[in-house]
Design an enzyme around this catalytic site. Structure first.
Site, mmCIF file in Angstrom:
data_model
loop_
_atom_site.group_PDB
_atom_site.id
_atom_site.type_symbol
_atom_site.label_atom_id
_atom_site.label_comp_id
_atom_site.label_asym_id
_atom_site.label_seq_id
_atom_site.Cartn_x
_atom_site.Cartn_y
_atom_site.Cartn_z
ATOM 1 C CD GLU A 2 -33.519 27.466 -39.429
ATOM 2 O OE1 GLU A 2 -33.069 28.472 -38.857
ATOM 3 O OE2 GLU A 2 -34.102 27.509 -40.529
ATOM 4 C CG HIS A 21 -31.094 26.549 -50.358
ATOM 5 N ND1 HIS A 21 -30.426 27.708 -50.648
ATOM 6 C CD2 HIS A 21 -32.014 26.887 -49.408
ATOM 7 C CE1 HIS A 21 -30.922 28.703 -49.936
ATOM 8 N NE2 HIS A 21 -31.884 28.229 -49.167
#
Lengths: 367, 335
Positions: free
Chosen positions: B70, B139
């Site tokens: 990322e 998440h």
């Protein structure tokens, strides 16, 4: 039982699922004539008086003021005196089932599309026998401006309502955005539907379009009804036009829309939201800006139709809301030879605010 | 014309239409295509939940499958934005923002301000957010307050398919960095969406339901819950106004204040953790600017200050429910 006539919750537009019966205008025992205002109904979008489709003796009010009912729910029963109360009781009791079944299965009339030289055009059709009537909305409007008219007018014959280019769900890329595009589209629409001849009714800019179509094609137009039309004089409320075109949010758009109605409480959140959804579509802002520039720049109407329409010999009538804040009702006198009807207590959207009266005037004129 | 589609399809359509309209719009992220460069099926994934499925076939030159880094691809997206592209980077889960936060917090958010207004950074970071999917604590977070706290970032969190398409198109056309948060629990929700492209301006809250007795201010998944609560309250004759903020930065305080001036009662509903949340922000602003209109204490409905639990039973308790929201509204109505 055949003599019993039900009065049902109306369906105004595709999205209406239920409506609130706000107030009754007729009492049990009253004799109703077709076109009489019998009750007020409110939806999340709009409120309006409901006119009777049929005449008769009002025997039973089933609907209760303040209650919400699904579309096509039974609200009242008309029947001659010869029908007994017991028969009416039985009719009311038996009605429940078909209403529930109809709600799930039947979707009602939907929209159709036509591919014309200008592009894809959306329209609504109510088939029938006789010379058809075509309804043409105004600047920034769409065919749902005829929500309270299309079904009532369809009782007299076939009716079509279209979204002009740049409007509603019709093509947004057609250019130049001006009167000729609109006029050519109406003619192409008639060709597409194989209509040799039609009555036209146009509201606001749609009146200018209808009048111009008639002046250019007098043989194909049986009559013209101009409702608060453009094209009969110079003045127009530039504050409204600019405000409508420039508004990007609810806070700018709502004040602009207030100009359209005498009863400004009719401008509901849902009406503003629907218009914002239209205005946000890619291409709409450019189209409306160009169209307003071509037709209504600097608070003056660039295109006129009174002389050409009068010369064409096509029968015409003018209907105007007396309190019109967009185009002055005084313009009504500028169309020579036409019958004029000024409707009190109504603004620019007279076909919505006083739908029963406008429907009657159009039906009578077309007949 | 409008037809009924899911929020997942609304995202896909917005990306498709914008990549078609403007070849400088590119997408990058992990498995947004799936299988590129490897043997086997192209477009095998289309994103972790298949949101971008089918786009690669139409826009092969505008989609890049990136390595699992990322920090690298979000940085690349920010850089590409300053150099003239309009990248849409997919962070998969917003919970992963930690590893690329400097690229957003210290770079993208600052460029316009530190380069005298001469630098524009039209980058969009798409990410899934929120709980209710049993995806556990790493998440499932709702990090809107964390991101809205950073000046220079715009933060969007739609509640329905119509807003989702229009706000994503606006995000792509916007010349500032936008964090676009898609609630994974709403992907399957459906609604009327026009086929044509359209943009919804930022900073304009949506009044999804009108009422005069109390105001609920919320966004994302909590809009649906608040509407459920409003239905429950209506049975007792309580009419609640429900405001969907749609964008958390910029935020439309005007609409909130106008509503509270009318109702006099406020309930802030937020799926984010309670401390320093969007709910706190709204409550504080209303207390400061509309104190005189308030008839009772402002209520906040949020999860507890704890990570999102994995257990389905606990997760269901963690997420604010319609009953909790209705209870909070009733509390504002007590004398």
């Amino acid at each position: 039982m055949a003599e019993i006539t039900p009065i049902l919750m109306p369906k105004w537009g595709l999205s209406m699922r239920e409506g609130k019966l706000a107030v009754w205008h007729v009492a049990e025992g009253a004799t109703i004539a077709p076109g009489d205002e019998i009750m007020d109904v409110e939806t999340d979008k709009i409120a309006n008086a409901v006119e009777a489709a049929d005449g008769g003796l009002l025997r039973r009010r089933v609907g209760v003021e303040g209650e919400t009912y699904p579309v096509r729910a039974l609200l009242a029963v008309m029947a001659p005196e010869s029908v007994s109360d017991a028969e009416i009781d039985a009719y009311v009791a038996a009605y429940e089932a078909p209403a529930a079944a109809g709600d799930e299965g039947e979707e009602g009339p939907s929209y159709e599309f036509a591919d014309l030289p200008a592009g894809r055009i959306r329209y609504a059709a109510r088939p029938g026998d006789g010379t058809p009537l075509i309804l043409i909305h105004g600047f920034g409007g769409d065919l749902d401006n005829w929500l309270f008219n299309i079904d009532a007018l369809a009782e007299g014959g076939p009716v079509y309502a279209l979204d002009l280019p740049g409007h509603g769900q019709s093509v947004k890329s057609a250019r130049p955005a001006g009167l000729d595009l609109m006029v050519d589209t109406v003619i192409a629409f008639m060709d597409h539907l194989k209509l040799d001849k039609a009555h036209l009714a146009g509201h606001s800019m749609g009146g200018l379009v209808a009048g111009t179509v008639a002046a250019r094609n007098p043989a194909r137009i049986a009559s013209v009804t101009l409702i608060c039309p453009a094209g009969l004089g110079a003045e127009i409320n530039s504050g409204y036009i600019d405000g409508f075109v420039k508004a990007t949010g609810r806070k700018d758009l709502k004040p602009a829309l207030m100009h359209l109605f005498k009863d400004q409480s009719l401008v509901s959140r849902s009406m503003v939201d629907d218009l914002l959804k239209y205005k946000r579509l890619d291409g709409v802002q450019d189209f409306l800006t160009e169209l307003a520039g071509n037709l209504f720049a600097n608070g003056a109407q660039a295109r006129q139709v009174a002389e050409a329409l009068a010369a064409s010999g096509v029968p015409a009538q003018v209907i105007w809301g007396e309190a019109d804040a967009i185009i002055p009702a005084a313009h009504a006198g500028n169309l020579k030879g036409a019958a004029t009807h000024l409707i009190p207590d109504a603004g620019h959207m007279v076909q919505m605010e006083k739908s029963a009266e406008v429907n009657r005037l159009v039906r009578d004129f077309v007949a | 014309m409008a037809r009924v589609i899911s929020m997942k399809d609304a995202v896909n359509e917005a990306l498709d239409q914008e990549m078609t309209r403007d070849p400088t719009v590119i997408m990058l992220g992990e498995d947004i295509v799936g299988g590129t460069g490897a043997k086997g099926e192209d477009d095998a994934w289309g994103g972790v939940l298949g949101v971008s499925k089918g786009l690669y076939a139409k826009h092969p030159k505008q989609m890049i499958d990136t390595p699992l880094s990322e920090s690298a691809y979000v940085g690349a997206a920010v850089g590409a934005a300053t150099a003239g592209l309009r990248p849409v980077a997919e962070l998969m889960f917003v919970d992963f923002v930690g590893v690329c936060l400097d690229q957003l917090l210290n770079q993208a958010a600052k460029f316009r301000y530190m380069f005298g207004g001469k630098a524009e950074t039209p980058v969009v970071i798409r990410a899934m957010c929120g709980a209710g999917f049993q995806a556990a604590a790493q998440h499932s977070q709702m990090l809107t307050p964390l991101l809205a706290h950073i000046p220079g970032l715009k933060v969007v969190c739609p509640s329905n398919p119509y807003d989702c398409k229009g706000l994503l198109i606006q995000s792509i056309r916007d010349n500032d960095p936008v964090i676009f948060l898609e609630h994974k629990n709403l992907y399957a929700s459906t609604g009327d969406v026009p086929e044509e492209p359209y943009a919804i301006p930022f900073g304009e809250a949506n009044i999804v339901r009108e009422g005069d007795d109390a105001t609920i201010v919320t966004y994302g998944q909590m809009v649906g819950r608040s509407l459920e609560a409003a239905d429950m309250l209506k049975k007792d004759g309580i009419e609640v106004e429900v405001i969907d903020l749609r964008t958390l930065s910029p935020i439309d305080m005007d609409t909130v204040l106008e509503s509270v001036e009318n109702t006099g009662r406020l309930v802030c509903v937020d799926e984010a953790s309670p401390r320093c949340s969007i709910a706190c922000d709204i409550a504080a602003n209303v207390a400061q600017d509309a104190f005189g209109s308030l008839k009772s204490a402002i209520q906040m409905v949020t999860p507890p200050h704890a990570p999102v639990p994995f257990s389905a039973a606990l997760e269901a308790l963690y997420i604010p429910s319609a009953a909790q929201i209705a209870h909070a509204v009733r509390k504002t109505m007590e004398d």
